[in-house]
Design an enzyme around this catalytic site. Structure first.
Site, PDB file in Angstrom:
ATOM      1  CG  HIS A 109      -1.642   1.478   1.511  1.00 38.20           C
ATOM      2  ND1 HIS A 109      -2.937   1.703   0.788  1.00 38.20           N
ATOM      3  CD2 HIS A 109      -1.182   2.460   2.244  1.00 38.20           C
ATOM      4  CE1 HIS A 109      -3.328   2.682   1.156  1.00 38.20           C
ATOM      5  NE2 HIS A 109      -2.335   3.328   1.918  1.00 38.20           N
ATOM      6  CD  GLU A 110       1.950   3.474   3.653  1.00 40.39           C
ATOM      7  OE1 GLU A 110       2.326   4.585   3.025  1.00 40.39           O
ATOM      8  OE2 GLU A 110       0.990   3.319   4.459  1.00 40.39           O
TER       9      GLU A 110
END
Length: 239
Positions: A109-110
């Site tokens: 996600h990051e």
């Protein structure tokens, strides 16, 4: 003080708004609790390949031809974030070293934010541009709004300034929604394509990131409700 009592106390509109605030607060607490519960649960489910969060991040960055992002480990729990100003991917210890579905989902996600930055994803650029403005407004908005409520009868313009400052934080919350949702979509598509998760474990990654997204939704709704309340007060004085 009389103005504060009037606006934070009685009246059908005030009662309705306070009821809404309480409901949103309770829902936000439930959402936050659910996120922590799910991440704790999925932290115990290992990915098939046993890659750490750092390794997942390295692989996703490499697959997207991103070579100028540094991966760091930062203290705390769920403190993971991407910083576009210095191009650093900052992962909490349990994600950086973890080999679980939760760690892989968060790391990916990051990385999704890093990919957004690399391709010039417009909402991320807008959010980044708002950071210094929101940082400034956050320092003063509470005091300006308090002063505006106290002086609303004699100097309503001060409340209007406070509303403007608070509107910036609300705008930031709203812009954050597509940024976070898009980053999760990129992450989930990539980890499935790369077989980081299997058919049986991918659903856990989806559930974890979806639950995290709800926290941003609640933050935006709460901010909108609060903004509407202050606008209602200001308009009430203009009648």
């Amino acid at each position: 003080m009389q103005n504060l009592m009037m606006y934070f106390g009685g009246g059908s509109e005030s009662t309705l708004m306070w009821g809404l605030f309480i409901a949103l607060t309770l829902i936000s607490m439930l959402v936050s609790s659910n996120v922590n519960r799910k991440f704790k649960k999925y932290a115990g489910i290992r990915t098939e390949g046993g890659l750490t969060g750092r390794e997942v991040a390295e692989m996703m960055l490499r697959d997207n031809d991103i070579c100028d992002v540094q991966i760091n480990m930062v203290k705390g729990t769920l403190t993971d974030h991407y910083n576009p100003t210095n191009k650093t991917l900052n992962l909490s210890p349990e994600v950086y070293n973890g080999t679980s579905v939760a760690a892989a989902a968060v790391a990916a996600h990051e990385c999704g934010h890093a990919v957004q930055h690399a391709v010039g994803y417009a909402p991320l650029g807008m959010r980044s541009a708002l950071v210094p403005v929101v940082s400034f407004s956050s320092k003063w908005v509470s005091w300006v709004l308090l002063g505006g409520l106290l002086l609303v009868k004699t100097f309503p313009q001060l409340l209007l300034v406070g509303i403007g400052l608070f509107a910036l934080t609300t705008l930031f919350s709203i812009i954050t929604l597509p940024v976070e949702i898009n980053a999760s979509a990129r992450a989930l598509k990539w980890i499935q394509h790369r077989d980081i998760t299997s058919t049986s474990t991918h659903q856990y990654a989806v559930s974890a990131l979806r639950s995290a997204a709800y926290t941003y939704v609640m933050s935006a709704l709460t901010s909108l409700a609060t903004l509407a309340y202050y606008v209602m007060i200001y308009l009430g004085e203009r009648k």
